[in-house]
Structure formats: C-alpha cells, structure tokens
Design an enzyme around this catalytic site. Structure first.
Site, mmCIF file in Angstrom:
data_model
loop_
_atom_site.group_PDB
_atom_site.id
_atom_site.type_symbol
_atom_site.label_atom_id
_atom_site.label_comp_id
_atom_site.label_asym_id
_atom_site.label_seq_id
_atom_site.Cartn_x
_atom_site.Cartn_y
_atom_site.Cartn_z
ATOM 1 C CG ASN A 64 52.365 114.119 64.822
ATOM 2 O OD1 ASN A 64 51.943 113.841 63.688
ATOM 3 N ND2 ASN A 64 51.725 114.947 65.626
ATOM 4 N NE ARG A 110 47.973 112.807 65.215
ATOM 5 C CZ ARG A 110 47.609 113.925 64.617
ATOM 6 N NH1 ARG A 110 48.512 114.710 64.096
ATOM 7 N NH2 ARG A 110 46.344 114.256 64.542
ATOM 8 C CG HIS A 155 41.376 116.262 68.123
ATOM 9 N ND1 HIS A 155 40.457 117.274 67.941
ATOM 10 C CD2 HIS A 155 42.495 116.663 67.483
ATOM 11 C CE1 HIS A 155 41.004 118.249 67.229
ATOM 12 N NE2 HIS A 155 42.242 117.889 66.927
ATOM 13 N NE ARG A 213 40.427 121.641 60.173
ATOM 14 C CZ ARG A 213 40.952 120.756 61.017
ATOM 15 N NH1 ARG A 213 40.207 119.789 61.502
ATOM 16 N NH2 ARG A 213 42.215 120.821 61.358
ATOM 17 C CD GLU A 248 47.086 115.062 70.564
ATOM 18 O OE1 GLU A 248 47.543 116.221 70.581
ATOM 19 O OE2 GLU A 248 46.386 114.609 69.653
#
Ligand code: AMP
Length: 410
Positions: A7, A98, A187, A248, A394
């Site tokens: 990743n 990823r 996601h 955010r 993940e």
C-alpha cells in the site's frame, strides 16, 4: 502462495506478507507472516517497523529518500537472515497492490499488464494525490519482483455496481460524460470485507440480506449493500463527501464554499485545504482530528467544542444509517469498522440512538464492554436486525483477490 501486499502512499509504504490459497480462503485459514511499513519517506529519519506475529516489533529510523529505497528496505527485512521470514525473495510468488482510483474502468481487481497500468495512469486526474504513488509502487516493486504476477485492487471497484440514480449528481449530464464527474465511492475493499464477515456471522448469503457498513477512521464512509452489491455510498467524486471525518467536512452546500471563496478571495488550493485539511472534527473542535483525544477532552475536561464535534459526527452518521435503510427498504445488519468504528463505544452509542423503529435494538452493555475485542455483536438478542463491530482487514482482501486473479476465478 506467499503474497506481498503493498500500500504505497505519497510518503509511506505499508506492507503485509500473507500466505493464502483458494483452499485457505475457503477455510478462512490464511496466515499473516509479517507486516510493517516505512513512514516519513523523504524526512531526515524515516520510521520503519517490521512485525512478525509472536515476536517483538523491530524498529529502525534510517534515512530513506524515496520509494525505491523504501521497497528495498521492505525486501531486506523480509529476507533478513535473523529477523526475516523468507530465505530469499524468490519465495514471494505474487504482489498485490492497493490502488485508490479505478474510475469507471475497473469494476473488479485485475492482474496488472502494460495495458492495465496505462489505464490506471489515465485515472490519475481523478486521484492526483493517490494514484501516482500507487503506480510508482507497482513500477518499482516490479523491478524487484519481475517474474511474478502483480495484481491491482481498487478502492472504487466495489462501488461500480451503484445504479445511475445513486451515482449521478444533479448537474448537467455532460459533466459526467466529459469530465467523469459522478460519485465513485472509496474504502470499497474494507466495505466488501466487512460485508463478507457479516454474511459469515449471519449464516445467510449476502445476496439475501440488507447490510449497512460504516468505515469510521481518519476517513469515513458508509455503504448500503443490497443483493450483495454496493447500491449507494457516502464518499463521492473524491473522498471528501458524506460523513464528517478527521479533517474533512463531508457534506456541505457547494454554494457555501463558493461564498467563502468569493469573500475571502481564496485560491482553489486554499479552498481545497480548507475542506480537506482544516475541517471535520478538527475544524469544529479547534483542537484535534483524533477521536480518542476529543473523547477525553469532552468527558474529562468538559471541552464543549470537542463534545459538539462528537455530537455532529454521530448525528451525521445516524442520518446516513436512516437514509440507507430507506434506500434498501429496511436493514438486516449494521456493521461498524475502522479506528473509530471498532474502538469508540461513545460514537456507536450516539449513532445507534433511536434506531429501534427500524429494527435495530442497541445493547449499551455489550457496546461498552471494554474487554471485548475482535468481531462482536452489540445489538440485543431480541433485536430484529443485528449490529456488529467487525475489525477491517483490507490487506487480506488484497492478498485473496491476488490469488483469485491468478487462479482465474475473478
Ligand atoms: P484509522 O484511520 O482507522 O486508523 O482510525 C483513526 C481514528 O480512530 C482516530 O480518530 C483515532 O482517534 C480513532 N481511535 C482509535 N482508537 C480509538 C479509541 N480507543 N477510542 C476512540 N477513538 C479511537
């Protein structure tokens, strides 16, 4: 098969080495051999961690200036004669990557060919901060592992099943066709993993149950899964839309942003930073983007801004749960994951308040059980729908998809 999962971010490389196969996937018997990462690439001292299950964590702080050195460092650690887990890199039979954005080009994971790499590059304009590092990770690791298959697993792919009425914005249609402006969602790998775990726990095929998965970490998103497919998700064209996150804003009236840009004469980059880096929990609390710190401040110091940030975060989440239940005509399972979803009993309790009317009866004691870890149910035994906490994984999905792609079952 030993699969190296990479990743690669702009200043970090995270990795896991996982032993898996079609049989191991079927039996849920995959094995983590090692994991770790190189963070702060380009800084005076990078932070390197290397962890083998059952052993102490190995740490280093070398100077690592770019991704090639970082991946070389990962290979060195994995093959080290004392702390490594493979004799030489030839034991690693595949690499899974990823990749943040697959645009409309990728609805599933795929083996990376020159053509696929070119298509991933075409998606750079949709994810200028993420895809370049993901591609660079592939190019460099391909030099280290040139004889083995490399597989790309996209954050966006799971959401490619959304219907048009969910993924289009109500702006001129031509903007979708000409600039690709639409909801993509992110996601996806995490939502897919959690939904599969729910299926296993429920003992019913995913195709027959309605699931809402809430991934709550520094970035937060929530997904409605019906018939085994993502039918709506809260992140949009970029990972800014939807839930309130660490820094955010999530949903906001676009006209309010235009108003601020006009009044304060902001440049686009400044407006972007305002929404992505200075908003969310940090913007409301004026203190931190970290839920753990805010919880402590709210409960122990009576910090009202921190309490408000938690309240707003949880309220937005509850609204989305209601909206997605309505979108699917009900909900059978709600699952929380991510750093906040897995660990914040307070957020889960606030988000689940008053959901009995739609068949989700929350159990405060199960939820607050600080000793409980791993997968657990936090709804009451007589609740028509179940509420779960499911730690995400993940990297495991990436390793499994890599095997499935190689075996030709994706
Ligand atoms: P992630 O991006 O998945 O690592 O999640 C990071 C977020 O999880 C941060 O806001 C952390 O404060 C939050 N988090 C981690 N542990 C806890 C905890 N025990 N209680 C509340 N929030 C936590």
């Amino acid at each position: 098969m030993k699969v190296l999962v990479l990743n690669c971010g702009s200043s970090s490389v995270k990795f896991q080495l996982i032993e898996t196969s079609l049989e191991a996937i079927e039996k849920n018997a995959d094995r983590l051999l090692a994991r770790g990462g190189v963070e702060k690439i380009g800084a005076a001292a990078a932070i390197v961690t290397f962890e083998v299950p059952g052993r102490d964590i190995h740490r280093e702080t070398p100077e690592i200036l770019e991704h090639r050195e970082a991946i070389a460092c990962v290979v060195r650690l994995l093959t080290d004669s004392e702390i490594g887990v493979v004799k030489d890199k030839g034991e690693i039979e595949a690499v899974g990557h990823r990749v943040v954005h697959g645009g409309e080009k990728f609805a599933t994971s795929t083996i990376i060919t020159d053509e696929v790499a070119a298509k991933i590059k075409e998606c750079i304009e949709l994810a200028p901060l993420h895809n370049p590092a993901n591609i660079r990770g592939y190019i460099i690791s391909h030099q280290f592992f040139s004889d083995v298959p490399h597989c790309a697993v996209f954050d966006t792919a799971f959401h490619q099943t959304m219907p048009e009425h969910a993924y289009l914005y109500a702006i001129p249609r031509v903007l979708h066709r000409s600039l690709g402006v639409r909801r993509y969602g992110f996601h996806g790998t995490s939502h897919r993993y959690v939904a599969r775990q729910v299926e296993r726990i429920a003992g019913r095929p995913l195709a027959e149950i309605r699931v809402i998965t809430a991934h709550l970490g520094n970035g937060c998103s929530i997904t409605a899964i019906a018939g085994g497919k993502s039918v709506d998700t809260s992140m949009g064209f970029t990972p800014l839309e939807g839930l309130i996150m660490g820094t955010r804003s999530g949903d906001i009236d676009a006209a309010a942003v235009l108003h601020v840009i006009g009044k304060q004469e902001l440049r686009l980059s400044e407006a972007n930073a305002m929404l992505n880096k200075h908003s969310g929990l940090l913007g409301i609390s004026g203190r931190s983007n970290d839920m753990r710190e805010l919880t402590k401040a709210a409960l122990e110091e009576n910090d009202r801004a921190a309490a408000l940030a938690i309240e707003m975060f949880s309220y937005r989440l509850r609204k989305y749960i209601g909206a997605y239940a309505a979108a699917m005509g009900g909900v059978d399972h709600l699952a929380f994951t991510g750093g906040i979803g897995e660990n914040s009993a307070l957020v889960r309790e606030k988000a689940c308040q008053g959901l009995e009317f739609m068949g989700l009866k929350f159990d405060p004691e199960r939820n607050a059980d600080a000793g409980a870890g791993g997968e657990r149910v936090i709804s009451t035994d007589d609740s028509p729908g179940m509420i779960h906490v499911i730690p995400t994984n993940e990297e495991l999905v990436i390793a499994r998809d890599t095997v499935r792609c190689i075996e030709g079952v994706i």
